[in-house]
Write an enzyme that holds these catalytic residues in place. Structure first.
Site, PDB file in Angstrom:
ATOM      1  N   HIS A   1      42.941  44.194  33.027  1.00  0.00           N
ATOM      2  CA  HIS A   1      43.136  43.763  34.412  1.00  0.00           C
ATOM      3  C   HIS A   1      42.121  44.466  35.331  1.00  0.00           C
ATOM      4  CE1 HIS A   1      45.065  42.272  37.982  1.00  0.00           C
ATOM      5  NE2 HIS A   1      45.131  43.505  38.468  1.00  0.00           N
TER       6      HIS A   1
ATOM      7  N   CYS B   1      42.635  44.148  51.713  1.00  0.00           N
ATOM      8  CA  CYS B   1      43.395  43.114  52.421  1.00  0.00           C
ATOM      9  C   CYS B   1      43.971  42.085  51.447  1.00  0.00           C
ATOM     10  CB  CYS B   1      42.538  42.446  53.489  1.00  0.00           C
ATOM     11  SG  CYS B   1      40.972  41.891  52.869  1.00  0.00           S
TER      12      CYS B   1
END
Lengths: 365, 267
Positions: free
Chosen positions: A93, A50
Site C-alpha cells: 500500500h 487533504c
C-alpha cells in the site's frame, strides 16, 4: 516484524470523515508520540494530507493504534471505514501511495513529497526505528523507480496542465513569460494560475466589466487593462488565454498580424477556451503563432489520462517485485487478517478489509 | 585487419551510433537531458576522431583535409567541438540529440568514401609537402569549424521545423515534449549561425595571408557561402525573422557550404 497500515482517503471516506481524522501540522508530533506509546506499537509514521490520513505502525501488536484513533478522534462506528493492510500488504500500500497509484490524479507527484515530509517528521520525534526506516527509504526508491521506468506521470491530465505543458514546450522556462487573460472567467483564471505556478510572472487581465478585471488582476498579482486596450498589449505578451462570452471572434488575423510586426520574432501562444470560439482559427496560420482551443487541450489531457491508466499494470509489476524484496529484508509476514483490535466490530471490519485489499483493485486511484 | 585510421574511424562511428541510441532512448522515456552513457560515448567518439586525425596528420605532415572523407571527419570533429563548447553556452543540451546522429551520418559517408580509395602500394601516396604554410592550415581549420557550426545550425533547424509542424497540428505527438523547447532551439540556432559566420570570416581573411592564394574558384565559393550567411544574418538583425522562417533558411542554406566543400575538394 509485524507491520500494519490503516487510514482513509478520498475514495473510501467522505470529506467530513476525513476532516474529523485530519491532524493539524502542529499536532502531528504529539499524535505520533501517542500512537507509538500504545501497547505493542514500536514505530509509527503518520501521513495527513487533504486527500488521505494514514498511519503506518510496526511492533508486536501494531494494530493497537486503532483504539487510540477511535478514542482520540471520536470515530465510533466510523472506525470500520478505515482500511487496514497487514504485513506485506501494508508495504504494498505504501509503495502504491508514493508511486501516485492511489492518488486522485493518477501518477501525481505531490504525494511523494508529502510522504517524505511525514517520514522526516516521524524521524524527528523519534517515532521510527529499523523497520519503518527501511520500509520508507525503500518506498522512496520504489516511487522514483516507478516514475522513471514507466509513463505513469507523463503528460498533463487537465486543460490547465496541458496549456502549461505546451507553453513550456514553446518557451522553455516560463519565468520571463507574460500572460494575458481576455475575459475573466473561472477557466481562464485556473489556466493562468497553472502557468503562474510554473513561473509565469506577469499577468495582464482585460474584461468587458473592468471592475472584474481589476479584481482578478489583484488576485493574481497582475494588472488590469481596459477591454479596448488589449490589442496594444499583444506585442508584449507571450500567452493569451481567451474566454469571453462574445458570440463572434474577438482575436482576428488583423490583430495578430499587427502584433507580430512588433514582436521581433517572439513566438505567441494563443489559448482559446471559449465556446463559441474567441480566436479566428486563421490566427494559427501565422509563423510562430500556436493556437489551441479547448478541444485540443481536453484531447491532450484525456490522452494523457488514458496513457497513465495503461501504465498501471507495469507499475504494479514493479511494486510486486519490491514488496517481495522488502518483505524478505525485514522479515515482514504476508498479509493476514489482523488480530483483535479494540472492539469486535472493528475486528470484523478488519477481516473484511484485509482480505479485500488486493493490490490492483482494492485502493482505487 | 583494417588500417589503423579506418579502424579508429569505425570505432568512433560506432560510438556516435551508441550516443545517438542513448539519446533517442532517453527522449522516448523522458525529457531530454544529457546522460552519462551519452556523454561517455560522445567522448569516446571524439577521442576516436582525434585518433583518426592524428594518424592522418602524421602521415600527411599537415592538417588532414586532402580528401573528401577527411573533410567529413574533420567537420564531424568540429561538430563535436561545438557540442562541447557552444552547447552549454546557449543552454542547449539539445546539441546531444542533434550532434550524435549528424556526426554518425557524416562518418558513415566518410567510411564509404574512404572505402572507395584503392589500396596503396609501396610508400604512401600522400607525402608531407616540402614546406608547411601555417596560414593555409589555419584557413582550412577555421573554415571547416565554421562549416561544422553551419551543419549544427541546419540540424537544429530541421528539429525546430519538425516540432513546429507538430505543434501547429493541434495534436502534437508525445515525443516532442521530450525534445528541447522551441525558444531554446531558436536561440541556439541563431548563436550557431553567428559563431559559424565569425569563424568563416576569419577563415576567408586568413586565406589572403597564405603564400599562395587559393584559386579563384575556391575563393569564389567561400565568398558565396559567406555572402549567403551574411545576407541571412543581416536580414535577421534588421527585421527579426520569425523563428520558423529562420529554421527553414538555416536548413536549406547549408546545401551551399556542402556544395562549396565539393568544389574545394575537387579543385
Amino acid at each position: 516484524m509485524p507491520l500494519f497500515a490503516t487510514g482513509l482517503n478520498h475514495t473510501t471516506a467522505t470529506i467530513s470523515l476525513r476532516e474529523r481524522l485530519a491532524v493539524r501540522e502542529a499536532e502531528v508530533p504529539e499524535v505520533m508520540a501517542a500512537l507509538r506509546d500504545q501497547p505493542g506499537v514500536e514505530e509509527v509514521v503518520l501521513i495527513s494530507t487533504c486527500n488521505r490520513v494514514e498511519i503506518y505502525a510496526a511492533g508486536s501488536e501494531p494494530q493497537s493504534v486503532l483504539p487510540y484513533l477511535d478514542s482520540r478522534f471520536g470515530l465510533g462506528p466510523d472506525v470500520s471505514k478505515l482500511y487496514r493492510h497487514v504485513g506485506d500488504e501494508a508495504a504494498r500500500h505504501l509503495f502504491r501511495v508514493v508511486s501516485g497509484l492511489d492518488s486522485m490524479v493518477l501518477g501525481e507527484t505531490e504525494i511523494f513529497g508529502q510522504v517524505k515530509t511525514a517520514y522526516a517528521k516521524a524521524q524527528e520525534v523519534g517515532a521510527t526505528a529499523r523497520t519503518l526506516n527501511k520500509l520508507f527509504q525503500h518506498a522512496f526508491r520504489v516511487g522514483k523507480h516507478v516514475r522513471t521506468s514507466t509513463h505513469i506521470q507523463q503528460g498533463a491530465t487537465s486543460v490547465g496542465g496541458a496549456a502549461v505543458e505546451l507553453a513550456e514546450k514553446i518557451f522553455g522556462e516560463l519565468r520571463d513569460s507574460t500572460v494575458m487573460i481576455l475575459g475573466a472567467g473561472e477557466m481562464s483564471r485556473r489556466t493562468a494560475q497553472s502557468l503562474q505556478s510554473r513561473g509565469a510572472r506577469s499577468v495582464i487581465v482585460a474584461n468587458r466589466t473592468h471592475e472584474r478585471a481589476v479584481e482578478l488582476a489583484a488576485e493574481m498579482g497582475g494588472r488590469a487593462v481596459h477591454y479596448d486596450a488589449w490589442p496594444e498589449e499583444v506585442k508584449i505578451v507571450d500567452v493569451i488565454i481567451s474566454s469571453t462570452s462574445a458570440p463572434h471572434h474577438v482575436i482576428t488575423p488583423d490583430h495578430v498580424r499587427a502584433a507580430l510586426r512588433r514582436r521581433q520574432g517572439r513566438p505567441l501562444f494563443l489559448i482559446d477556451i471559449a465556446v463559441p470560439r474567441d480566436i479566428d482559427p486563421a490566427c494559427g496560420e501565422f509563423d510562430d503563432v500556436y493556437l489551441y482551443n479547448v478541444d485540443h487541450l481536453e484531447g491532450m489531457a484525456s490522452e494523457a489520462r488514458a496513457r497513465r491508466e495503461k501504465e498501471i499494470l507495469r507499475c504494479e509489476k514493479i511494486i510486486d517485485g519490491e514488496v517481495t524484496t522488502i518483505s524478505r529484508q525485514l522479515a515482514i509476514p504476508p498479509g493476514v487478517v489482523p488480530r483483535a483490535a479494540s472492539s469486535p466490530e472493528s475486528t470484523a471490519s478488519a477481516s473484511t478489509t484485509a482480505t479485500a485489499t488486493h493490490p490492483a483493485s482494492a485502493t482505487p486511484a | 585487419m583494417p588500417d589503423p585510421d579506418r579502424l579508429a574511424l569505425m570505432l568512433s562511428t560506432l560510438c556516435f551510433l551508441g550516443a545517438f541510441a542513448a539519446a533517442a532512448y532517453r527522449v522516448m522515456v523522458a525529457p531530454y537531458r544529457g546522460t552519462w552513457p551519452h556523454h561517455g560515448l560522445m567522448l569516446a567518439g571524439f577521442l576516436g576522431q582525434c585518433w583518426v586525425l592524428a594518424i592522418k596528420g602524421k602521415e600527411l605532415g599537415r592538417c588532414p583535409i586532402t580528401q573528401p572523407w577527411e573533410l567529413l571527419v574533420f567537420i564531424s570533429w568540429g561538430v563535436v567541438m561545438m557540442y562541447w563548447l557552444v552547447g552549454p553556452a546557449y543552454r542547449v543540451s539539445l546539441m546531444g540529440i542533434i550532434t550524435a546522429p549528424l556526426v554518425w551520418i557524416f562518418q558513415v559517408l566518410a567510411l564509404i568514401l574512404q572505402g572507395t580509395i584503392p589500396p596503396q602500394t609501396g610508400d604512401s601516396i600522400f607525402r608531407a609537402p616540402a614546406k608547411i604554410d601555417p596560414w593555409l592550415e589555419w584557413h582550412a581549420t577555421v573554415s571547416l569549424l565554421a562549416y561544422a557550426a553551419f551543419a549544427l545550425a541546419a540540424a537544429a533547424g530541421v528539429l525546430f521545423l519538425f516540432q513546429d509542424r507538430q505543434l501547429k497540428s493541434g495534436h502534437p505527438h508525445r515525443l516532442i515534449f521530450n525534445l528541447p523547447p522551441l525558444r531554446n532551439l531558436g536561440r541556439g540556432l541563431v548563436g550557431l549561425l553567428h559563431v559559424g559566420f565569425i569563424l568563416l570570416t576569419i577563415g576567408i581573411i586568413s586565406a589572403y595571408f597564405m603564400e599562395k592564394w587559393p584559386n579563384a574558384l575556391k575563393l569564389g565559393a567561400s565568398w558565396a557561402v559567406w555572402a549567403a550567411y551574411l545576407g541571412i544574418l543581416a536580414y535577421h538583425w534588421r527585421r527579426r525573422w520569425p523563428q520558423r522562417r529562420l529554421a527553414e533558411v538555416a536548413a536549406l542554406i547549408f546545401l551551399l557550404p556542402l556544395a562549396s566543400l565539393w568544389i574545394v575538394s575537387r579543385h
